[in-house]
Design an enzyme around this catalytic site. Structure first.
Site, PDB file in Angstrom:
ATOM      1  N   THR B 192      -6.388  -0.617 -14.920  1.00 41.84           N
ATOM      2  CA  THR B 192      -6.444  -0.389 -13.479  1.00 41.84           C
ATOM      3  C   THR B 192      -5.013  -0.550 -12.979  1.00 41.84           C
ATOM      4  OG1 THR B 192      -8.609  -1.459 -13.412  1.00 41.84           O
ATOM      5  CG2 THR B 192      -7.477  -1.234 -11.332  1.00 41.84           C
ATOM      6  N   ARG B 220     -20.356   5.826 -13.687  1.00 43.44           N
ATOM      7  CA  ARG B 220     -20.094   4.388 -13.606  1.00 43.44           C
ATOM      8  C   ARG B 220     -19.024   4.107 -12.564  1.00 43.44           C
ATOM      9  NH1 ARG B 220     -15.305   0.890 -14.568  1.00 43.44           N
ATOM     10  NH2 ARG B 220     -16.144  -1.176 -14.920  1.00 43.44           N
ATOM     11  N   GLY B 222     -16.868   0.872 -11.094  1.00 40.30           N
ATOM     12  CA  GLY B 222     -16.542  -0.530 -11.331  1.00 40.30           C
ATOM     13  C   GLY B 222     -16.115  -1.219 -10.047  1.00 40.30           C
ATOM     14  N   ASP B 223     -15.333  -2.278 -10.191  1.00 35.30           N
ATOM     15  CA  ASP B 223     -14.947  -3.057  -9.015  1.00 35.30           C
ATOM     16  C   ASP B 223     -13.841  -2.401  -8.209  1.00 35.30           C
ATOM     17  OD1 ASP B 223     -13.209  -3.613 -11.273  1.00 35.30           O
ATOM     18  OD2 ASP B 223     -12.302  -5.182 -10.047  1.00 35.30           O
ATOM     19  N   THR B 243      -7.884  -6.523 -11.698  1.00 34.93           N
ATOM     20  CA  THR B 243      -8.005  -5.710 -12.907  1.00 34.93           C
ATOM     21  C   THR B 243      -8.688  -6.544 -13.979  1.00 34.93           C
ATOM     22  OG1 THR B 243      -6.806  -4.624 -14.697  1.00 34.93           O
ATOM     23  CG2 THR B 243      -5.632  -6.371 -13.543  1.00 34.93           C
ATOM     24  N   GLY B 244      -9.710  -5.976 -14.585  1.00 34.34           N
ATOM     25  CA  GLY B 244     -10.398  -6.740 -15.621  1.00 34.34           C
ATOM     26  C   GLY B 244     -11.793  -6.222 -15.853  1.00 34.34           C
ATOM     27  N   GLY B 246     -14.688  -5.176 -14.864  1.00 31.89           N
ATOM     28  CA  GLY B 246     -15.071  -4.789 -13.519  1.00 31.89           C
ATOM     29  C   GLY B 246     -16.445  -5.274 -13.099  1.00 31.89           C
TER      30      GLY B 246
END
Lengths: 325, 325
Positions: B192, B220, B222-223, B243-244, B246
């Site tokens: 990200t 999909r 994500g966050d 970032t990670g 999500g």
């Protein structure tokens, strides 16, 4: 199966909005009360049999999705291209597991798809065709997009288009009133359904589902499928389902904010919910309501609109339902 | 143009993940440092000319999107059907205005589309074809989906497919190392980009953008585009870009949780960020990092992975960039 002796409880909503008392006949009001009571009973049966809050909110929201009166599942509003796009979410307060779907077009019960996303575990949020395909892979019931349509919603959409394309909410005035005489208030974008529950084991859960805004831009996602905004559950604090001006609810991260006020600032359930609904949202031009239940089983259902279709049931008590203030 | 005398500042990240020191040559490291420094300078120029934090994070993220090394814009990873679907978000801490796009396929710079959604004001979040169409209506630059592809990403995708279809992150080991010798860790889903900034007027802003997971299920989200999760800004507290993993970031509503810990529990910036990154996320099996700046200009960049591409610049000082712990 008795757990720690908590009295299980459930609350539901069928959207907040401009529900003028004059716009509904007694017979029409009775239909809404019956729809809310049926959803409460669907969840209450689960809870009284020792089932989970997660199952209770799922069944309650399925009931509301299947009822044509509410803007979710069958009876969803139309987008600006004449189709239906639905959003739903669910969260388990025990594990903070969550699932959501956005802009789905072929899943009969979007809340079941949200639940399947949660249980599959790889993802939290699937949108669009990919989400429809996931639901198919999971064996969920698919329907033609036209399944979601009702004559009342089609008339509502055509009226909104004719009136310049503003969005309009699910509310009784529009479903039942003589439509051309109803002023088209672009603020009435507030149709959503949801449920929150506490089970005997002390677990909280929340679920929310919507057809979104009438005549919305295709692809619009509101607060309904956003974990932390339109849906949030955490056993340490609260389960929340929201309905209202979705965009403002997203900017305020309403569900998580209520939880955080309780967990970090020591607010009680009523203070946290009332602040967010009555002060936080209006400060940004938002309105609507939430239903919320805390880990002790206390229930609040505050809203800032003229009405909110709502109800609750505690233990094996009779469901209590209401529409107006 | 000098405002209340605050020293403007900006921080960026290019993703967190398994970045083994041995996997990058000095020349390869230099490319990442240069990419991060270019993004910082793009934002810093805006800030030093008296521009807004909102403009600074926009320009910094555009720079990272245009750089093929990072998993956002050009250089985005492939979905499981061989295409690219991108997510982005932006938030203005001054007004809590926010915009996001999800699963877009034709917008050259998704962060500009998020900004356009925010400025248009009707919606906060548009996804899929509807979002692409909105961007076209707004006059944003569209590209063929193949624009996002790079040879390195295609090889990465083909390797992941061959290895059983697990998702894999953007990280240096995969872009540069001899790929068949690199173990495929399904946990490395962490690519990200993002930026946070404080301007001279004391306004905070955050922006985040991603190509998501390699070989992800189409649809999909994500966050990254979730306001309150992968992106949050509030002048009372903090601007955060995450970032990670999500899905875990979404369940913990990471951005808003950091803000709420500061606002309601009195945590300082470092304590709030460290708790969430080092304790909250790992407790649910999540990992990654955040970049965050508070209203006084303090910056933290905590992460729980081997590395996080990151950097910051304060006032007109030289950008500082780093990769490993």
């Amino acid at each position: 199966m008795s757990g720690p002796g908590l009295v299980p409880a459930i609350a539901v909503h069928g959207g907040a909005g401009t529900v003028a008392r004059s716009s509904l006949s007694a017979a029409q009001e009775a239909l809404y009360h019956a729809g809310l009571a049926a959803a409460l009973k669907a969840g209450q049966i689960v809870l009284m049999q020792g089932g989970s809050a997660l199952d209770a909110v799922t069944e309650a929201v399925v009931s509301l999705e299947d009822c044509p009166l509410f803007n979710a599942g069958h009876g969803a509003v139309f987008t600006n291209n004449g189709t239906h796009e639905l959003d739903a979410s669910i969260m388990d307060g025990r594990t903070l597991a969550a699932g959501a779907v956005g802009c789905v077009r072929r899943i009969r019960n979007p809340v079941r798809a949200a639940r399947a996303v949660m249980e599959d575990g790889d993802y939290v949020f699937l949108a669009g065709e990919g989400a429809d395909r996931f639901a198919a892979e999971q064996g969920l019931e698919l329907v033609d997009n036209a399944y979601f349509a009702t004559d009342a919603r089609r008339e509502q959409w055509q009226l909104v288009r004719a009136g310049g394309g503003t969005a309009l909410d699910h509310d009784a005035a529009n479903l039942f009133a003589v439509l051309p005489k109803t002023p088209l208030d672009p603020g009435r974008k507030l149709g959503t359904v949801g449920a929150v529950a506490l089970d005997r084991e002390g677990n909280l859960a929340a679920a929310t589902s919507t057809g979104g805004l009438t005549n919305k831009h295709a692809g619009r996602i509101g607060d309904t499928p956003i974990i932390g905004a339109g849906c949030y559950a955490n056993n340490r604090t609260v389960a929340v389902s929201a309905t209202g001006s979705g965009e403002v609810f997203m900017r305020l991260v309403v569900g998580h904010d209520i939880s955080a006020r309780m967990e970090y600032a020591g607010s009680d359930l009523a203070a946290a919910c009332n602040y967010v609904v009555m002060e936080g949202l209006p400060a940004l031009g938002g309105r609507g309501g939430v239903i919320a239940i805390d880990r002790g089983g206390a229930i609040v259902l505050p809203f800032s609109t003229e009405g909110m279709y709502r109800g609750y049931a505690q233990g094996d008590g009779a469901p209590v339902t209401a529409i107006y203030r």
